[in-house]
Each structure stands twice: as structure tokens, then as C-alpha cells.
Write an enzyme that holds these catalytic residues in place. Structure first.
Site, PDB file in Angstrom:
ATOM      1  N   GLU A   1       0.804  -1.218   0.000  1.00  0.00           N
ATOM      2  CA  GLU A   1       0.000   0.000   0.000  1.00  0.00           C
ATOM      3  C   GLU A   1       0.841   1.274   0.000  1.00  0.00           C
ATOM      4  O   GLU A   1       0.575   2.190  -0.791  1.00  0.00           O
ATOM      5  CB  GLU A   1      -0.943   0.004   1.209  1.00  0.00           C
ATOM      6  CG  GLU A   1      -2.042  -1.050   1.153  1.00  0.00           C
ATOM      7  CD  GLU A   1      -3.090  -0.752   0.097  1.00  0.00           C
ATOM      8  OE1 GLU A   1      -3.086   0.359  -0.468  1.00  0.00           O
ATOM      9  OE2 GLU A   1      -3.921  -1.645  -0.166  1.00  0.00           O
ATOM     10  N   THR A   2       1.826   1.368   0.885  1.00  0.00           N
ATOM     11  CA  THR A   2       2.550   2.639   1.032  1.00  0.00           C
ATOM     12  C   THR A   2       4.042   2.480   1.262  1.00  0.00           C
ATOM     13  O   THR A   2       4.719   3.452   1.599  1.00  0.00           O
ATOM     14  CB  THR A   2       1.990   3.446   2.225  1.00  0.00           C
ATOM     15  OG1 THR A   2       2.215   2.720   3.444  1.00  0.00           O
ATOM     16  CG2 THR A   2       0.495   3.716   2.065  1.00  0.00           C
TER      17      THR A   2
END
Length: 328
Positions: A122-123
Site C-alpha cells: 500500500e505505502t
């Protein structure tokens, strides 16, 4: 009822969304259902900026969704995530937040490596949580993205409720172009339902690593994660009937149904199903796998076989490297 946050007041909607009758109707709805003052919401939405780039990008993505996965599609997707940057960042994050990850695993029954796998995809552990204001992203998609407008209007509603509950200025939070937030990229609806205050400071803050760890673990647990059970398995032998079976997330089989077709997992999940037949298209050929119920839980985060496989493989790679470093 919590107080509205931010000194936003106006007698009508100004700015990029002035004159949107659908936004006026939404404000009337929010005032009636949730007790927001219209003047406050007029002021908030007068700050919102329309994101044409986001609309153009999603329209292109919608076109690509209509195409079946081509040769090498999994190889290309995998290469984006299964690299030293993601793996080394995961090892470092595990070392730094070891005790929090252990506590989350004990409380929710979710292995630390799968919490890390989500953050990696995701990040990259918070190195890029997005740069778009959530208000801009959700307002644009709620009122100018026809295909999923209903979904994004619901998320805009959730976002306004969330910011009021958590005493956040609704104009300030930033995240993805689609309105996802924090290290684990929760949408506002997921925040309201599954985010937890894991560090005990009285706030749920998905930009905080501890709250993000606990929230991802809780998300998995609430979606049916089975502690101690495997995620995927290969297939014994080379069954001849694989092409006749539907693959992907929408088709579910019992172990008996697959066995009747000669499809036997290489490991036993100790479950009655449902099982999914997964197709991964490598550059050198196609690979079939069996997805157990825990694999399906990962896809509740993002409904993509490729996404869940990237989370799984990163989880295993981070765990393996962490164990190797600990042994030295």
C-alpha cells in the site's frame, strides 16, 4: 454530537463545485441525517478542488479492466513489489515495531508478516501515503465519476462523519487519489468500522504506525482470518481439467469438488473450503494455485488475485530475511 471542526462558514457553495445540484442534495442529506449545519458544509465544500487528472486516470483504468490478464501479467505486477526496497523496508519496520506487531498478532491471530505485507504494497511502510487532499479526491469522484459515484458519495459521507468524530479538520488530511488514508490506506468507511486506537492515546490515527498495525490486524480478523491456517498451495501433479474450471475470486469450490476433477492441493488447509482456483500468468507460462480461505481474506482488502499474491509473497520474503538476520 461532536463539534464541527474548522472555521468554515458560507451562505452557498463556492469554488470548483459551485452550482452542483447533486452536491446541494448531498448537503441537505448530511444535514438531515447527521445534523451537520448547511453553512458549515457550504464552507467546507467551497474549499474543495476538482481533480481532472483523477477522472482521466480512472477512465483509462476502467478500459483496462475489460481486458483479460495477458501473458506475463503476473510477472509484471510482481516485479513492482518483490524487490529489495520493499523487503528491506519491511525488515526495518519489523525491527522498529517488533513489540507492537507481536501484540497485534497475539490479540487478533494475524501473523506479523501479513500486516507488513499490506503496508508494503500500500505505502511501502508510510514512505508514500498519497498527496491528494481526501476532500478533493472524494468530492471529485462522488459527483463527477459516474461509474462509481454512489460508492464515493457514501465514502464522502463516511469521511465527514469520521473527521467530526475524530476532531479532524476535513480540509487537511491527505491520501490517495481515491481517498484512501494512512499507512494501510483505509477508505473512510473501513476506518469507521475497523480502525482501532492501538496505542491507547484516545484517537484512531491511521498515519500512526501503532494504530495502523492494530487496524490492519483487526480488519483481517473481522473478515475471517483463520489463525494458524495456510494461505495458498500448489497443485499436486498436472490435472488435465484445469482449463475447464473457472478461476478467480468469484468461483468457490469445496475440496471434494476439486478432488473430483483431479485437483488436489499440495498441502492440506484443514478446512472445508471455500477454495479458489488461481491463475498466474508468468512470462514463461501459466501457473495454477489453490487459494485457501485466508487468501480470500486478503482479497477483502483489495479484490485482486495479483494484489493478494503480492501481499503473500512479500510477507514470506520479509519473514525469511528477518529470520536470517536474527540468526546471524
Amino acid at each position: 454530537m461532536p463539534a464541527e471542526t474548522g472555521a468554515y462558514r458560507a451562505s452557498q457553495i463556492g469554488g470548483d463545485f459551485a452550482g452542483y445540484a447533486s452536491l446541494q442534495s448531498f448537503i441537505d442529506y448530511m444535514a438531515g441525517k447527521h445534523g451537520f449545519s448547511r453553512e458549515y458544509l457550504y464552507g467546507v465544500f467551497s474549499q474543495a478542488k476538482r481533480k481532472q487528472w483523477t477522472l482521466d486516470y480512472l477512465r483509462k483504468s476502467d478500459q483496462s479492466l475489460k481486458s483479460p490478464p495477458g501473458k506475463g501479467s503476473w510477472s509484471r505486477y510482481r516485479a513492482k513489489f518483490l524487490d529489495e526496497r520493499h523487503i528491506n523496508s519491511g525488515v526495518a519496520f519489523w525491527q522498529k515495531h517488533k513489540h507492537t506487531l507481536e501484540r497485534a498478532s497475539r490479540q487478533y491471530g494475524v501473523p506479523a508478516e501479513y500486516i507488513l505485507g499490506i503496508m508494503a504494497v500500500e505505502t511501502t511502510f508510510g514512505s508514500f501515503v498519497g498527496k491528494d487532499r481526501i476532500l478533493d479526491a472524494l468530492t471529485t469522484l462522488a459527483f463527477d465519476y459516474q461509474r462509481r459515484g454512489d460508492y464515493f458519495r457514501a465514502e464522502l459521507e463516511n469521511f465527514l462523519v469520521m473527521t467530526r468524530n475524530e476532531h479532524l479538520d476535513p480540509v487537511q488530511p491527505v491520501g490517495s487519489y481515491a481517498g484512501a488514508m494512512g499507512l494501510g490506506q483505509f477508505m473512510p468507511g473501513s476506518f469507521l468500522e475497523w480502525a482501532v486506537d492501538f496505542n491507547g492515546d484516545g484517537r484512531r490515527d491511521l498515519w500512526n504506525p501503532e494504530d495502523s498495525i492494530g487496524s490492519i490486524a483487526n480488519y483481517f480478523a473481522q473478515h475471517g482470518w483463520q489463525a494458524g491456517q495456510p494461505v495458498i498451495a500448489g497443485i499436486q501433479g498436472k490435472p488435465s481439467s484445469l482449463d475447464d474450471l473457472q478461476h478467480g475470486l468469484s468461483a468457490a469450490y469445496s475440496p471434494g469438488q476439486l478432488q473430483q476433477r483431479g485437483v488436489v492441493p499440495s498441502k492440506n488447509c484443514g478446512c472445508d473450503g471455500p477454495l479458489r482456483l488461481l491463475l498466474l500468468r508468468h512470462q514463461h507460462g501459466d501457473e495454477y494455485l489453490i487459494g485457501f480461505p485466508n487468501f480470500y481474506v486478503i482479497t477483502r482488502y483489495n479484490q485482486s488475485t495479483h494484489y493478494a499474491m503480492a501481499v503473500h509473497e512479500l510477507a514470506q520474503a520479509i519473514k525469511l530475511k528477518s529470520a536470517a538476520l536474527a540468526a546471524n
